[in-house]
Design a protein around this motif. Structure first.
Motif, PDB file in Angstrom:
ATOM      1  N   LEU A  13      53.179  35.317  24.566  1.00  9.10           N
ATOM      2  CA  LEU A  13      54.016  34.150  24.769  1.00  9.10           C
ATOM      3  C   LEU A  13      53.732  33.186  23.620  1.00  9.10           C
ATOM      4  O   LEU A  13      52.570  32.900  23.319  1.00  9.10           O
ATOM      5  CB  LEU A  13      53.687  33.464  26.097  1.00  9.10           C
ATOM      6  CG  LEU A  13      53.991  34.266  27.366  1.00  9.10           C
ATOM      7  CD1 LEU A  13      53.315  33.614  28.574  1.00  9.10           C
ATOM      8  CD2 LEU A  13      55.496  34.367  27.595  1.00  9.10           C
ATOM      9  N   LEU A  15      54.477  29.371  22.024  1.00 12.52           N
ATOM     10  CA  LEU A  15      54.974  28.008  22.223  1.00 12.52           C
ATOM     11  C   LEU A  15      55.035  27.311  20.882  1.00 12.52           C
ATOM     12  O   LEU A  15      54.035  27.225  20.164  1.00 12.52           O
ATOM     13  CB  LEU A  15      54.061  27.221  23.163  1.00 12.52           C
ATOM     14  CG  LEU A  15      54.363  25.717  23.288  1.00 12.52           C
ATOM     15  CD1 LEU A  15      55.685  25.488  24.012  1.00 12.52           C
ATOM     16  CD2 LEU A  15      53.234  24.983  24.003  1.00 12.52           C
ATOM     17  N   ASN A  51      50.935  37.497  27.551  1.00 14.31           N
ATOM     18  CA  ASN A  51      52.090  37.372  28.415  1.00 14.31           C
ATOM     19  C   ASN A  51      51.740  37.775  29.846  1.00 14.31           C
ATOM     20  O   ASN A  51      51.510  38.938  30.141  1.00 14.31           O
ATOM     21  CB  ASN A  51      53.232  38.261  27.894  1.00 14.31           C
ATOM     22  CG  ASN A  51      54.481  38.126  28.756  1.00 14.31           C
ATOM     23  OD1 ASN A  51      54.680  37.105  29.407  1.00 14.31           O
ATOM     24  ND2 ASN A  51      55.312  39.154  28.766  1.00 14.31           N
ATOM     25  N   GLN A  56      52.962  32.087  31.453  1.00  9.30           N
ATOM     26  CA  GLN A  56      54.351  31.688  31.232  1.00  9.30           C
ATOM     27  C   GLN A  56      54.656  30.388  31.981  1.00  9.30           C
ATOM     28  O   GLN A  56      55.295  29.482  31.431  1.00  9.30           O
ATOM     29  CB  GLN A  56      55.317  32.785  31.674  1.00  9.30           C
ATOM     30  CG  GLN A  56      56.790  32.369  31.475  1.00  9.30           C
ATOM     31  CD  GLN A  56      57.753  33.526  31.606  1.00  9.30           C
ATOM     32  OE1 GLN A  56      57.345  34.670  31.718  1.00  9.30           O
ATOM     33  NE2 GLN A  56      59.034  33.226  31.586  1.00  9.30           N
ATOM     34  N   GLU A  57      54.202  30.291  33.210  1.00  7.71           N
ATOM     35  CA  GLU A  57      54.447  29.069  33.983  1.00  7.71           C
ATOM     36  C   GLU A  57      53.803  27.864  33.303  1.00  7.71           C
ATOM     37  O   GLU A  57      54.409  26.788  33.217  1.00  7.71           O
ATOM     38  CB  GLU A  57      53.897  29.232  35.407  1.00  7.71           C
ATOM     39  CG  GLU A  57      54.148  28.014  36.289  1.00  7.71           C
ATOM     40  CD  GLU A  57      53.670  28.223  37.709  1.00  7.71           C
ATOM     41  OE1 GLU A  57      53.759  27.265  38.503  1.00  7.71           O
ATOM     42  OE2 GLU A  57      53.203  29.328  38.028  1.00  7.71           O
ATOM     43  N   GLU A  60      55.849  26.969  30.194  1.00 10.36           N
ATOM     44  CA  GLU A  60      57.155  26.395  30.547  1.00 10.36           C
ATOM     45  C   GLU A  60      57.008  24.945  31.017  1.00 10.36           C
ATOM     46  O   GLU A  60      57.790  24.073  30.635  1.00 10.36           O
ATOM     47  CB  GLU A  60      57.815  27.240  31.643  1.00 10.36           C
ATOM     48  CG  GLU A  60      58.210  28.647  31.219  1.00 10.36           C
ATOM     49  CD  GLU A  60      59.397  28.684  30.266  1.00 10.36           C
ATOM     50  OE1 GLU A  60      59.951  27.611  29.927  1.00 10.36           O
ATOM     51  OE2 GLU A  60      59.763  29.796  29.845  1.00 10.36           O
ATOM     52  N   TRP A  61      55.983  24.680  31.847  1.00  9.54           N
ATOM     53  CA  TRP A  61      55.761  23.315  32.300  1.00  9.54           C
ATOM     54  C   TRP A  61      55.354  22.406  31.141  1.00  9.54           C
ATOM     55  O   TRP A  61      55.788  21.252  31.067  1.00  9.54           O
ATOM     56  CB  TRP A  61      54.670  23.273  33.368  1.00  9.54           C
ATOM     57  CG  TRP A  61      55.163  23.592  34.746  1.00  9.54           C
ATOM     58  CD1 TRP A  61      54.861  24.686  35.498  1.00  9.54           C
ATOM     59  CD2 TRP A  61      56.061  22.808  35.537  1.00  9.54           C
ATOM     60  NE1 TRP A  61      55.504  24.636  36.715  1.00  9.54           N
ATOM     61  CE2 TRP A  61      56.252  23.489  36.767  1.00  9.54           C
ATOM     62  CE3 TRP A  61      56.716  21.602  35.336  1.00  9.54           C
ATOM     63  CZ2 TRP A  61      57.074  22.997  37.780  1.00  9.54           C
ATOM     64  CZ3 TRP A  61      57.540  21.111  36.349  1.00  9.54           C
ATOM     65  CH2 TRP A  61      57.712  21.801  37.546  1.00  9.54           C
ATOM     66  N   ALA A  63      56.185  22.832  27.984  1.00 10.96           N
ATOM     67  CA  ALA A  63      57.384  22.622  27.172  1.00 10.96           C
ATOM     68  C   ALA A  63      58.276  21.560  27.806  1.00 10.96           C
ATOM     69  O   ALA A  63      58.824  20.689  27.111  1.00 10.96           O
ATOM     70  CB  ALA A  63      58.148  23.934  27.017  1.00 10.96           C
ATOM     71  N   ALA A  64      58.426  21.607  29.135  1.00 11.90           N
ATOM     72  CA  ALA A  64      59.238  20.609  29.824  1.00 11.90           C
ATOM     73  C   ALA A  64      58.642  19.217  29.657  1.00 11.90           C
ATOM     74  O   ALA A  64      59.363  18.224  29.467  1.00 11.90           O
ATOM     75  CB  ALA A  64      59.353  20.967  31.308  1.00 11.90           C
ATOM     76  N   VAL A  75      59.654  28.221  24.296  1.00 10.40           N
ATOM     77  CA  VAL A  75      58.716  29.288  24.670  1.00 10.40           C
ATOM     78  C   VAL A  75      59.401  30.620  24.395  1.00 10.40           C
ATOM     79  O   VAL A  75      60.506  30.871  24.890  1.00 10.40           O
ATOM     80  CB  VAL A  75      58.315  29.198  26.158  1.00 10.40           C
ATOM     81  CG1 VAL A  75      57.369  30.338  26.520  1.00 10.40           C
ATOM     82  CG2 VAL A  75      57.665  27.849  26.452  1.00 10.40           C
ATOM     83  N   HIS A  77      59.145  34.998  24.111  1.00 16.42           N
ATOM     84  CA  HIS A  77      58.448  36.251  24.426  1.00 16.42           C
ATOM     85  C   HIS A  77      58.412  37.085  23.149  1.00 16.42           C
ATOM     86  O   HIS A  77      59.463  37.378  22.563  1.00 16.42           O
ATOM     87  CB  HIS A  77      59.190  37.013  25.523  1.00 16.42           C
ATOM     88  CG  HIS A  77      59.140  36.319  26.844  1.00 16.42           C
ATOM     89  ND1 HIS A  77      60.070  36.499  27.838  1.00 16.42           N
ATOM     90  CD2 HIS A  77      58.258  35.424  27.341  1.00 16.42           C
ATOM     91  CE1 HIS A  77      59.771  35.761  28.889  1.00 16.42           C
ATOM     92  NE2 HIS A  77      58.672  35.089  28.606  1.00 16.42           N
TER      93      HIS A  77
END
Length: 310
Positions: A13, A15, A51, A56-57, A60-61, A63-64, A75, A77
């Protein structure tokens, strides 16, 4: 740097993000989270993690959160990086974890020195927590890992032994007392009550309550609270009582092994004699048999086991 994402298992993953220059505190916050997640920085740009769903969670959080601070984040793959083999990236992770293990190792050595022994209990708890944090992000098993785990276990074992040596109890100091434990007693509490009656005080009284603070003069046993007698290290309460009062009896040692295996279900001693008693006690508790009656019946079974165990 280019990345490949075709016809290969997705291994990583990635970022990538930017934040406005005025967002210094947000940048520090992002960096700290990346450190906590165990991410490594690539030479060109971006941060990478193996990965899996958890990573991933987290990405993603994060990045948000960056986007909510008026930054940009994505993010991706990624199967492979053309400038870095997967083995090289794994090595980068192992190097990062090794540095963290080495810092922990220095603290362990400092704590193990004699002048620090009197304050080692909170120190050990803190270092165990830190070790667990590193283990959770040691994705590829850094070579130093086993050594640090062993050092923590050795220090904890030494502390338990030291406390046991200092904590020898005189049965005469516990005569005429009330002992308190949780309602619906199981194998460890019933056998501990039997032990108290047989070896410490034949006229001991027992009370049941979730909160020992309501019984300040009673001695807690097998309760989730400080003080009294409970699990120590890998010992159940019964074993703690045996060691605390230095009780010597070969059949009692066998009972302790059977109670340990029934209570902790770890098959440590390979003894099954107390498993049936534990099931019966559980059945009586599910029938809402009174605590005192469960204790009385259970004590009779433990006495029978004591006379029959080989």
């Amino acid at each position: 740097m280019s990345v490949s994402a075709q016809h290969q298992p997705i291994a990583w993953l990635l970022l990538v993000f930017t934040l406005p220059t005025a967002k210094a505190s947000e940048r520090v916050g992002v960096w700290r989270k990346l450190q906590r997640y165990g991410a490594v920085s690539l030479p060109a740009s971006g941060y990478v993690l193996p990965n899996n769903s958890m990573n991933q969670e987290r990405f993603e959080w994060l990045a948000a959160s960056i986007r909510s601070s008026k930054g940009q984040a994505a993010v991706a793959h990624v199967c492979s990086f053309d400038e870095l083999r997967n083995e090289q990236i794994e090595h980068m992770f192992n190097e990062a974890r090794t540095r963290e293990y080495q810092v922990l190792e220095k603290e362990l050595k400092k704590l193990a020195k004699p002048p620090n022994r009197d304050k080692s209990e909170p120190g050990i708890s803190r270092l165990k927590k830190r070790l667990q944090q590193i283990l959770e992000i040691d994705f590829f098993g850094a070579p130093i890992r086993a050594r640090i785990e062993e050092a923590v276990q050795r220090l904890e074992s030494d502390e338990v032994k030291e406390k046991a040596r200092e904590g020898k109890k005189n049965p005469k100091d516990y005569v005429g007392r009330t002992w308190i434990t949780r309602p619906q007693p199981g194998i460890d509490r019933v056998s501990s009550a039997w032990l108290i009656l047989r070896y410490i005080d034949s006229h001991a009284k027992f009370a049941f309550d979730q909160d020992p603070r309501l019984h300040p003069d009673a001695i807690p046993f097998d309760m989730f609270t400080a003080g009294g007698f409970g699990h120590v290290g890998n010992d159940c309460t019964f074993e703690t009582l045996v060691k605390s009062f230095s009780i010597r009896d070969s059949r009692l040692s066998l009972i302790a092994q059977a109670v340990h295996d029934a209570d902790l279900a770890d098959e440590h001693f390979g003894r099954t004699e107390a498993l049936g008693i534990d099931r019966i006690l559980d059945g009586w508790n599910k029938q809402w048999v009174a605590n005192e009656e469960v204790l009385r019946r259970g004590i009779e079974m433990i006495e029978g086991l004591y006379n029959g165990i080989r």
